[in-house]
Design a protein around this motif. Structure first.
Motif, mmCIF file in Angstrom:
data_model
loop_
_atom_site.group_PDB
_atom_site.id
_atom_site.type_symbol
_atom_site.label_atom_id
_atom_site.label_comp_id
_atom_site.label_asym_id
_atom_site.label_seq_id
_atom_site.Cartn_x
_atom_site.Cartn_y
_atom_site.Cartn_z
ATOM 1 N N GLU A 85 0.763 -1.168 0.065
ATOM 2 C CA GLU A 85 0.045 0.109 0.025
ATOM 3 C C GLU A 85 1.084 1.209 0.009
ATOM 4 O OE1 GLU A 85 -2.475 -0.621 3.432
ATOM 5 O OE2 GLU A 85 -3.800 -1.848 2.413
ATOM 6 N N ARG A 86 1.878 1.194 0.607
ATOM 7 C CA ARG A 86 2.972 2.293 0.932
ATOM 8 C C ARG A 86 3.477 2.626 -0.327
ATOM 9 N NH1 ARG A 86 4.364 7.299 2.893
ATOM 10 N NH2 ARG A 86 6.474 7.633 2.450
ATOM 11 N N LEU A 87 4.040 1.541 -1.078
ATOM 12 C CA LEU A 87 4.623 1.677 -2.450
ATOM 13 C C LEU A 87 3.721 2.199 -3.651
ATOM 14 C CD1 LEU A 87 6.792 -1.730 -2.464
ATOM 15 C CD2 LEU A 87 7.489 0.798 -2.011
ATOM 16 N N PHE A 88 2.415 1.660 -3.570
ATOM 17 C CA PHE A 88 1.577 2.024 -4.526
ATOM 18 C C PHE A 88 1.067 3.774 -4.373
ATOM 19 C CE2 PHE A 88 -2.828 2.884 -5.762
ATOM 20 C CZ PHE A 88 -2.645 2.626 -7.110
ATOM 21 N N TYR A 89 1.100 3.971 -3.103
ATOM 22 C CA TYR A 89 0.612 5.255 -2.702
ATOM 23 C C TYR A 89 1.840 6.324 -3.100
ATOM 24 C CZ TYR A 89 1.031 9.523 0.385
ATOM 25 O OH TYR A 89 1.057 10.641 0.727
ATOM 26 N N LEU A 90 3.063 5.851 -2.912
ATOM 27 C CA LEU A 90 4.400 6.871 -3.471
ATOM 28 C C LEU A 90 4.055 6.838 -4.901
ATOM 29 C CD1 LEU A 90 7.216 5.266 -1.210
ATOM 30 C CD2 LEU A 90 5.959 7.437 -1.166
ATOM 31 N N LYS A 91 3.882 5.817 -5.586
ATOM 32 C CA LYS A 91 3.859 5.844 -6.946
ATOM 33 C C LYS A 91 2.637 7.107 -7.564
ATOM 34 C CE LYS A 91 1.826 3.636 -9.542
ATOM 35 N NZ LYS A 91 0.211 3.489 -9.936
ATOM 36 N N ASN A 92 1.643 6.899 -6.958
ATOM 37 C CA ASN A 92 0.511 7.557 -7.538
ATOM 38 C C ASN A 92 0.583 9.248 -6.947
ATOM 39 O OD1 ASN A 92 -0.693 5.813 -8.893
ATOM 40 N ND2 ASN A 92 -2.735 5.970 -7.887
ATOM 41 N N GLU B 289 11.214 -1.494 -27.037
ATOM 42 C CA GLU B 289 10.050 -1.522 -27.793
ATOM 43 C C GLU B 289 9.229 -0.108 -28.210
ATOM 44 O OE1 GLU B 289 8.745 -4.706 -29.143
ATOM 45 O OE2 GLU B 289 10.912 -4.966 -28.938
ATOM 46 N N LYS B 290 7.947 -0.074 -27.570
ATOM 47 C CA LYS B 290 7.088 1.012 -27.763
ATOM 48 C C LYS B 290 7.195 2.059 -26.662
ATOM 49 C CE LYS B 290 3.862 -1.822 -30.342
ATOM 50 N NZ LYS B 290 2.653 -2.472 -30.385
ATOM 51 N N VAL B 291 8.224 1.854 -25.718
ATOM 52 C CA VAL B 291 8.404 2.784 -24.651
ATOM 53 C C VAL B 291 9.570 3.658 -24.564
ATOM 54 C CG1 VAL B 291 8.728 2.604 -21.944
ATOM 55 C CG2 VAL B 291 7.370 0.915 -23.197
ATOM 56 N N ASN B 292 9.422 5.031 -24.465
ATOM 57 C CA ASN B 292 10.395 6.125 -24.358
ATOM 58 C C ASN B 292 10.258 6.861 -23.245
ATOM 59 O OD1 ASN B 292 12.598 7.770 -25.346
ATOM 60 N ND2 ASN B 292 11.320 8.989 -26.351
ATOM 61 N N GLY B 293 10.636 6.376 -22.120
ATOM 62 C CA GLY B 293 10.211 7.131 -20.794
ATOM 63 C C GLY B 293 11.388 6.785 -19.843
ATOM 64 N N VAL B 294 11.120 7.757 -18.751
ATOM 65 C CA VAL B 294 11.897 7.611 -17.347
ATOM 66 C C VAL B 294 11.051 6.604 -16.239
ATOM 67 C CG1 VAL B 294 12.908 8.791 -15.565
ATOM 68 C CG2 VAL B 294 12.769 9.866 -17.711
ATOM 69 N N ARG B 295 12.094 5.749 -15.950
ATOM 70 C CA ARG B 295 11.356 4.767 -15.088
ATOM 71 C C ARG B 295 11.495 5.354 -13.496
ATOM 72 N NH1 ARG B 295 13.440 -1.034 -14.306
ATOM 73 N NH2 ARG B 295 15.035 -0.207 -13.120
ATOM 74 N N VAL B 296 10.613 5.623 -12.807
ATOM 75 C CA VAL B 296 10.772 6.002 -11.314
ATOM 76 C C VAL B 296 10.341 4.958 -10.501
ATOM 77 C CG1 VAL B 296 9.894 7.882 -9.686
ATOM 78 C CG2 VAL B 296 10.201 8.480 -12.102
ATOM 79 N N SER B 297 10.984 4.578 -9.544
ATOM 80 C CA SER B 297 10.714 3.244 -8.394
ATOM 81 C C SER B 297 11.192 3.939 -6.967
ATOM 82 C CB SER B 297 11.342 2.219 -8.938
ATOM 83 O OG SER B 297 12.529 2.275 -9.220
ATOM 84 N N PRO B 298 10.203 4.524 -6.260
ATOM 85 C CA PRO B 298 10.741 4.721 -4.966
ATOM 86 C C PRO B 298 10.430 3.413 -4.123
ATOM 87 C CG PRO B 298 8.541 5.548 -5.399
ATOM 88 C CD PRO B 298 9.124 4.927 -6.839
ATOM 89 N N ASN B 299 10.829 3.540 -2.802
ATOM 90 C CA ASN B 299 10.786 2.319 -2.152
ATOM 91 C C ASN B 299 10.391 2.940 -0.725
ATOM 92 O OD1 ASN B 299 11.052 -0.003 -0.929
ATOM 93 N ND2 ASN B 299 13.018 -0.552 -1.984
#
Length: 422
Positions: free
Chosen positions: A327-334, A391-401
């Motif tokens: 829940e914390r990880l999903f919250y941080l992403k959103n 592939e069809k992705v041209n973006g920045v991956r953001v992954s908090p913890n």
């Protein structure tokens, strides 16, 4: 005198380990007693942050690549390393090697499986390659997979294609999607009477998209007798709230140095008990071990300290709780994604619903290369991310913890807003 010295050394080693354990337990008396802690509780999550040696000058938002271990695991790793370097062959093979079984048992509890179905490896690549190269397949047998799977897995399957004459059948995915039926149909239309294996990535590392693995697996089992379901869970173990049997798969591999925050070089392989005997180990093992999951651990000399220190990462995870952590990880992403998704020219590659995503988010801008954006975020704002041009992705991956603070994501949002104006 010799026996006395041996006794003193063993006692010192045990006391050192006990002290480490007490430090971990003492740090969290309140955590285990608090049941209703929200994903945005500032006091609770700041306390969790204090258990990590976070760099105050850099914002680390590439935890999907590899996560840091908590302080307790770092201390344990240092302790076990020093202990082993006193008499390596004694402490490694006669002391620490005996502790792999309790670790296996604790990992099995977290995974929701039997103890003798778990092998401790070095990473997801090793775990999954054990299955990919261990399955008996013949020319013409078909394997269904996607080009959004992890490269090391695709490389392994392509080697089998070239060496053994199997056929790879590729699923072309349109991402992101929050339509389970779409994914089930995308895979099921590739099934045929020659399909022997379905390779599924639980969470796509490029974008953070979660696949409905269980529903795809169920459809495959309905359509194909004796189908083999292999799941790449490198990004989901210790991240999403699930048990391996929930996926209805036969084999599952993961890296514990990602979301479980184990010391670097720790992985896990699970397979159904009845499948063990027929899978050849990646590295040769005693044939008397044919039905023993431990045949997949025949790696020769390895880092025993790193394995044993994993127990402290597991303890922290369990104290937080899988559900609370997810829940914390999903919250941080959103938290950051909802604030930038409507900026002019922005492209969001990640779903926002919890069923289809977790901590990982991916964004890009029309006309801008992902790696250029990554460079700007780091050079101008000291925010560490990674660029995805795949592939069809041209973006920045953001992954908090779990140790990431909202104030750090506020800086990310501010940086993205400034970049959007250029």
């Amino acid at each position: 005198m010799s026996n006395r010295r041996s006794f003193i050394r063993q006692t010192a080693a045990m006391l050192g380990g006990l002290a480490l354990h007490q430090n971990v337990a003492a740090a969290f008396p309140e955590i285990s007693n608090q049941k209703n802690i929200s994903p945005d509780d500032p006091d609770f999550w700041r306390k969790i942050r204090q258990e990590f040696s976070v760099n105050p000058n850099l914002i680390n938002l590439n935890n999907a690549g590899i996560s840091p271990a908590p302080r307790a695991s770092q201390d344990a790793l240092d302790h076990f390393n020093r202990m082993c370097n006193e008499v390596p062959s004694y402490y490694m093979w006669r002391i620490l090697d005996q502790q792999r079984e309790p670790l296996r048992e604790n990992l099995a509890k977290l995974a929701g499986v039997e103890t003798d179905e778990i092998a401790i490896n070095r990473n997801a690549t090793e775990a999954l390659n054990s299955v990919i190269f261990g399955l008996d397949l013949k020319p013409g047998d078909e394997v269904v997979l996607s080009k959004y799977d992890y490269p090391n897995m695709m490389h392994a399957w392509r080697q089998r294609e070239k060496r053994d004459g199997i056929k790879l059948v590729w699923v072309d995915l349109e991402l992101p999607s929050e339509d389970e039926k779409y994914f089930v149909e995308a895979y099921s239309t590739k099934f045929s009477e020659k399909t022997r294996v379905v390779h599924l990535t639980h969470l796509i590392n490029w974008t953070g998209q979660v696949l409905p693995v269980r529903k795809i697996a169920d459809r495959a089992r309905q359509a194909i007798p004796n189908i083999e379901i292999l799941v790449d869970g490198a990004q989901t173990f210790g991240h999403l709230d699930f048990k391996i049997p929930d996926l209805n798969c036969d084999y599952f591999g993961t890296s514990m140095h990602k979301w479980l925050c184990a010391p670097f070089g720790n992985g896990l392989l699970w397979m159904k008990k009845e499948k063990i005997a027929k899978i050849w180990p990646l590295l040769g093992a005693d044939l008397t071990y044919s039905e023993n999951i431990r045949k997949f651990e025949n790696l020769g000399t390895r880092s025993f300290p790193a394995e044993m220190a994993t127990g402290y990462s597991l303890e922290l995870h369990n104290l937080i709780g899988s559900k609370r952590k997810n829940e914390r990880l999903f919250y941080l992403k959103n938290y950051w994604m909802e604030r930038v998704k409507d900026l002019p020219g922005i492209k969001i590659y990640t779903p926002t619903r919890p069923k289809f995503s977790g901590a990982i988010g991916n964004f890009g801008f029309e006309g801008k290369k992902a790696n250029d954006l990554v460079g700007k975020l780091f050079n101008d704002y000291k925010i560490h991310t990674t660029g995805i041009e795949w592939e069809k992705v041209n973006g920045v991956r953001v992954s908090p913890n779990v140790y990431t603070l909202e104030s750090e994501l506020d800086k990310l949002v501010g940086a993205i807003e400034k970049i959007s104006k250029t």
